[in-house]
Design a protein around this motif. Structure first.
Motif, PDB file in Angstrom:
ATOM      1  N   SER A  81       0.797  -1.219   0.000  1.00 38.75           N
ATOM      2  CA  SER A  81       0.000   0.000   0.000  1.00 38.75           C
ATOM      3  C   SER A  81       0.836   1.278   0.000  1.00 38.75           C
ATOM      4  N   SER A  82       2.121   1.189   0.335  1.00 37.65           N
ATOM      5  CA  SER A  82       2.994   2.368   0.324  1.00 37.65           C
ATOM      6  C   SER A  82       4.443   1.890   0.387  1.00 37.65           C
ATOM      7  N   GLY A  83       5.348   2.799   0.127  1.00 36.17           N
ATOM      8  CA  GLY A  83       6.762   2.462   0.290  1.00 36.17           C
ATOM      9  C   GLY A  83       7.055   2.067   1.729  1.00 36.17           C
ATOM     10  N   MET A  84       6.419   2.754   2.684  1.00 36.07           N
ATOM     11  CA  MET A  84       6.695   2.453   4.090  1.00 36.07           C
ATOM     12  C   MET A  84       6.221   1.056   4.469  1.00 36.07           C
ATOM     13  N   SER A  85       5.043   0.645   3.971  1.00 35.57           N
ATOM     14  CA  SER A  85       4.599  -0.704   4.325  1.00 35.57           C
ATOM     15  C   SER A  85       5.514  -1.735   3.664  1.00 35.57           C
ATOM     16  N   LEU A 108      18.958   7.483   6.066  1.00 29.50           N
ATOM     17  CA  LEU A 108      17.735   6.930   5.475  1.00 29.50           C
ATOM     18  C   LEU A 108      16.631   7.982   5.361  1.00 29.50           C
ATOM     19  N   TYR A 109      15.654   7.667   4.531  1.00 29.71           N
ATOM     20  CA  TYR A 109      14.406   8.440   4.411  1.00 29.71           C
ATOM     21  C   TYR A 109      13.821   8.658   5.820  1.00 29.71           C
ATOM     22  N   GLY A 110      13.296   9.868   6.069  1.00 32.36           N
ATOM     23  CA  GLY A 110      12.855  10.240   7.413  1.00 32.36           C
ATOM     24  C   GLY A 110      11.892   9.254   8.052  1.00 32.36           C
ATOM     25  N   VAL A 181      17.653  -3.334   0.509  1.00 34.77           N
ATOM     26  CA  VAL A 181      18.027  -2.096  -0.174  1.00 34.77           C
ATOM     27  C   VAL A 181      16.779  -1.334  -0.597  1.00 34.77           C
ATOM     28  N   ASP A 182      16.663  -0.095  -0.160  1.00 31.93           N
ATOM     29  CA  ASP A 182      15.615   0.796  -0.676  1.00 31.93           C
ATOM     30  C   ASP A 182      16.154   1.399  -1.971  1.00 31.93           C
ATOM     31  N   ASN A 183      15.617   0.902  -3.089  1.00 25.79           N
ATOM     32  CA  ASN A 183      16.158   1.262  -4.406  1.00 25.79           C
ATOM     33  C   ASN A 183      15.301   2.330  -5.099  1.00 25.79           C
ATOM     34  N   THR A 184      14.505   3.058  -4.325  1.00 31.48           N
ATOM     35  CA  THR A 184      13.557   4.026  -4.888  1.00 31.48           C
ATOM     36  C   THR A 184      14.252   5.071  -5.762  1.00 31.48           C
ATOM     37  N   PHE A 185      15.340   5.674  -5.279  1.00 31.57           N
ATOM     38  CA  PHE A 185      15.987   6.756  -6.018  1.00 31.57           C
ATOM     39  C   PHE A 185      16.712   6.246  -7.261  1.00 31.57           C
ATOM     40  N   ALA A 186      17.307   5.051  -7.175  1.00 31.19           N
ATOM     41  CA  ALA A 186      18.112   4.564  -8.297  1.00 31.19           C
ATOM     42  C   ALA A 186      17.226   3.929  -9.375  1.00 31.19           C
ATOM     43  N   HIS A 203      10.808  -0.615  -2.957  1.00 30.02           N
ATOM     44  CA  HIS A 203      10.521   0.631  -3.673  1.00 30.02           C
ATOM     45  C   HIS A 203       9.325   1.333  -3.086  1.00 30.02           C
ATOM     46  N   SER A 204       9.382   2.658  -3.087  1.00 26.33           N
ATOM     47  CA  SER A 204       8.171   3.447  -3.045  1.00 26.33           C
ATOM     48  C   SER A 204       7.789   3.601  -4.516  1.00 26.33           C
ATOM     49  N   VAL A 205       6.781   2.842  -4.987  1.00 31.16           N
ATOM     50  CA  VAL A 205       6.392   2.972  -6.398  1.00 31.16           C
ATOM     51  C   VAL A 205       5.662   4.290  -6.642  1.00 31.16           C
ATOM     52  N   THR A 206       5.316   4.963  -5.531  1.00 33.21           N
ATOM     53  CA  THR A 206       4.776   6.321  -5.567  1.00 33.21           C
ATOM     54  C   THR A 206       5.654   7.234  -6.431  1.00 33.21           C
ATOM     55  N   LYS A 207       6.941   6.934  -6.492  1.00 32.06           N
ATOM     56  CA  LYS A 207       7.907   7.835  -7.106  1.00 32.06           C
ATOM     57  C   LYS A 207       8.087   7.493  -8.590  1.00 32.06           C
ATOM     58  N   TYR A 208       9.260   7.019  -9.008  1.00 35.31           N
ATOM     59  CA  TYR A 208       9.537   6.881 -10.441  1.00 35.31           C
ATOM     60  C   TYR A 208       8.713   5.790 -11.130  1.00 35.31           C
ATOM     61  N   LEU A 216      -0.125   6.086  -4.488  1.00 36.70           N
ATOM     62  CA  LEU A 216       0.693   5.817  -3.314  1.00 36.70           C
ATOM     63  C   LEU A 216       0.838   4.298  -3.254  1.00 36.70           C
ATOM     64  N   GLY A 217       2.065   3.835  -3.371  1.00 35.59           N
ATOM     65  CA  GLY A 217       2.245   2.383  -3.380  1.00 35.59           C
ATOM     66  C   GLY A 217       3.688   2.002  -3.135  1.00 35.59           C
ATOM     67  N   GLY A 218       3.886   0.723  -2.873  1.00 40.40           N
ATOM     68  CA  GLY A 218       5.238   0.219  -2.630  1.00 40.40           C
ATOM     69  C   GLY A 218       5.381  -1.184  -3.179  1.00 40.40           C
ATOM     70  N   SER A 337       7.144  15.603  -2.860  1.00 42.73           N
ATOM     71  CA  SER A 337       7.437  14.257  -3.360  1.00 42.73           C
ATOM     72  C   SER A 337       8.590  14.299  -4.358  1.00 42.73           C
ATOM     73  N   LEU A 338       8.743  13.244  -5.110  1.00 43.65           N
ATOM     74  CA  LEU A 338       9.800  13.164  -6.123  1.00 43.65           C
ATOM     75  C   LEU A 338       9.422  12.111  -7.143  1.00 43.65           C
ATOM     76  N   GLY A 339      10.123  12.145  -8.268  1.00 47.02           N
ATOM     77  CA  GLY A 339       9.936  11.093  -9.264  1.00 47.02           C
ATOM     78  C   GLY A 339       8.770  11.312 -10.212  1.00 47.02           C
TER      79      GLY A 339
HETATM   80  C1  LIG Z   1       8.972   8.197  -0.524  1.00 47.54           C
HETATM   81  C2  LIG Z   1       9.992   7.265  -0.034  1.00 47.54           C
HETATM   82  C3  LIG Z   1       9.670   6.255   0.885  1.00 47.54           C
HETATM   83  C4  LIG Z   1       8.280   6.090   1.431  1.00 47.54           C
HETATM   84  O1  LIG Z   1       7.384   5.758   0.426  1.00 47.54           O
HETATM   85  P1  LIG Z   1       5.811   6.066   0.535  1.00 47.54           P
HETATM   86  O2  LIG Z   1       5.269   5.535  -0.750  1.00 47.54           O
HETATM   87  O3  LIG Z   1       5.648   7.543   0.716  1.00 47.54           O
HETATM   88  O4  LIG Z   1       5.321   5.313   1.738  1.00 47.54           O
HETATM   89  C5  LIG Z   1      10.666   5.401   1.287  1.00 47.54           C
HETATM   90  N1  LIG Z   1      11.936   5.528   0.840  1.00 47.54           N
HETATM   91  C6  LIG Z   1      12.277   6.495  -0.027  1.00 47.54           C
HETATM   92  C7  LIG Z   1      13.686   6.577  -0.496  1.00 47.54           C
HETATM   93  C8  LIG Z   1      11.331   7.400  -0.489  1.00 47.54           C
HETATM   94  O5  LIG Z   1      11.685   8.370  -1.355  1.00 47.54           O
END
Ligand SMILES: *Cc1c(COP(=O)(O)O)cnc(C)c1O
Length: 394
Positions: A81-85, A108-110, A181-186, A203-208, A216-218, A337-339
């Motif tokens: 449901s989100s990157g955090m989950s 790490l991400y806040g 590995v949180d690969n969201t940015f790469a 991944h936070s698929v919310t992004k790229y 909002l997804g992961g 946000s980003l991406g």
């Molecule tokens: C946004 C983000 C998350 C959290 O993802 P959500 O989809 O907002 O829950 C985690 N890690 C990184 C690097 C992010 O940019």
């Protein structure tokens, strides 16, 4: 049949026609049944592959999961449901049958930091923070705390440091720990952590991956050894992505490589331009030859793609100058946000790193004059023109 009965039965539950739809339908059903109850019984017991309840498995989600596993060479994936989950369930998976101890990157991400400090630590997980780009420090922490898991991001936020995923994978395997590995940015275009030896990629698929600021997804992409634990945990905890969001994410992923290539190229132009601007005192971008992780970057990102995030310091700036700059932007979106497809600006001291004391922020190298850009797919000259007029009005 009475209207009330028709309202819940007519037209519904049609068997798919022999024609194959050209995209995956959105299966909103929470449950599935078969012509005979024996089949459902076998599906429940995993003797037969099939669907019974959407918290366990859903055809739309499965299509996305197959897609993401293919992009990152995983044995399988879980959409969440989100990157955090995704991060939460990945860490639970990593720590199953291992020591409840994590060596974590301090950059790490806040919300990930809050997950570790406010939820996992109080539940008995030991967390040791390290500078993940300092391998000697990581090695020492691993040998002292014998963690069950090492957690890092491929590219950190907002200073865009690059973690040596390949070296961390060796270290974690020697120690019997899982590398998450949180690969969201790469993104999978630049880095596929499982190919480098990581166990779980998040991944936070919310992004790229979804890419349009409307999901909002992961996702967790898993190697073969963690997949069944991951899916079993998810069946119980229920971090599932909704099928509408799965559909939108799949739609986004189709153009993700095109968008990402363009965004990375744009970011390289913007970073080079910022570096020569008199009102800019520092640029943080992994392509720079003086980047502290240049050797890792050259090894991990050999294709000239360095990501689409660019951070920079306004010369002699503080909160007032930064606010004037942000307010003067006409094209660049002031969103946190980003991406997304459009370029966005974020002020870390006010948003992502707001809860950290100014002294601690300075120690992390995050000044009150630091800004972070997420570069979009626009023509880079228009982005640069907007930055130029805003910088000149500071
Ligand atoms: C946004 C983000 C998350 C959290 O993802 P959500 O989809 O907002 O829950 C985690 N890690 C990184 C690097 C992010 O940019």
């Amino acid at each position: 049949m009475k209207l009330q009965t028709k309202a819940v039965h007519a037209g519904d539950r049609r068997k798919p026609s022999p024609a194959t739809p050209s995209t995956t339908p959105i299966y909103t059903a929470s449950s599935f049944f078969y012509d005979d109850v024996e089949t459902l019984d076998r599906v429940f017991s995993d003797e037969e592959q099939g669907y019974c309840y959407s918290r366990y498995d859903n055809p739309t989600n499965n299509a996305l999961e197959e897609l993401l596993a293919a992009l990152e060479s995983g044995a399988g994936a879980l959409s969440t449901s989100s990157g955090m989950s995704a991060i939460h369930v990945a860490l639970l998976t990593a720590l199953t049958d291992r020591r409840r101890s994590i060596v974590a990157s301090s950059a790490l991400y806040g919300a990930t930091i809050r997950l570790l400090m406010n939820i996992l630590e109080p539940s008995g997980v030991d967390v040791r923070w390290v500078d993940i780009t300092n391998l000697a420090e990581v090695r020492k922490a691993v040998s002292e705390s014998k963690p069950g898991c090492i957690l890092t991001e491929t590219i950190s936020n907002p200073l865009l440091r690059v973690a040596a995923i390949d070296e961390l994978a060796k270290l974690s395997r020697e120690a019997g720990a899982a590398l998450v590995v949180d690969n969201t940015f790469a993104t999978p275009l630049m880095c596929r952590p499982l190919e480098l030896g990581a166990h779980l990629s998040v991944h936070s698929v919310t992004k790229y991956l979804a890419g349009h600021g409307d999901v909002l997804g992961g996702a967790v992409i898993s190697d073969a050894s963690h997949l069944s634990t991951l899916r079993t945990l998810a069946k119980t905890c229920g971090p599932n992505l909704g099928p509408f969001e799965s559909y939108l994410t799949m739609r986004g992923v189709k153009t993700f490589p095109l968008r990402m290539e363009r965004q990375c190229a744009n970011a390289s132009h913007v970073a080079a331009w910022l570096a020569s601007h008199p009102k800019v005192s520092a640029v943080y971008f992994p392509a720079a030859s003086n980047h502290p992780d240049a050797a890792t970057t050259a090894r991990l990102f050999p294709n000239g793609l360095y990501g689409a995030m660019v951070s920079f310091d306004i010369r002699d700036g503080g909160r007032d100058e930064v606010f004037r700059f942000i307010n003067a932007l006409k094209l660049i979106v002031r969103a946190t946000s980003l991406g997304d497809v459009h370029t966005m600006v974020l002020y870390p001291a006010m948003s992502s790193h707001r809860d950290i004391s100014p002294a601690q922020r300075r120690r992390l190298g995050i000044g009150d004059n630091l800004l972070r850009l997420s570069i979009g797919i626009e023509d880079h000259e228009d982005v640069i023109a907007d930055l130029d007029q805003a910088l000149n009005s500071v």
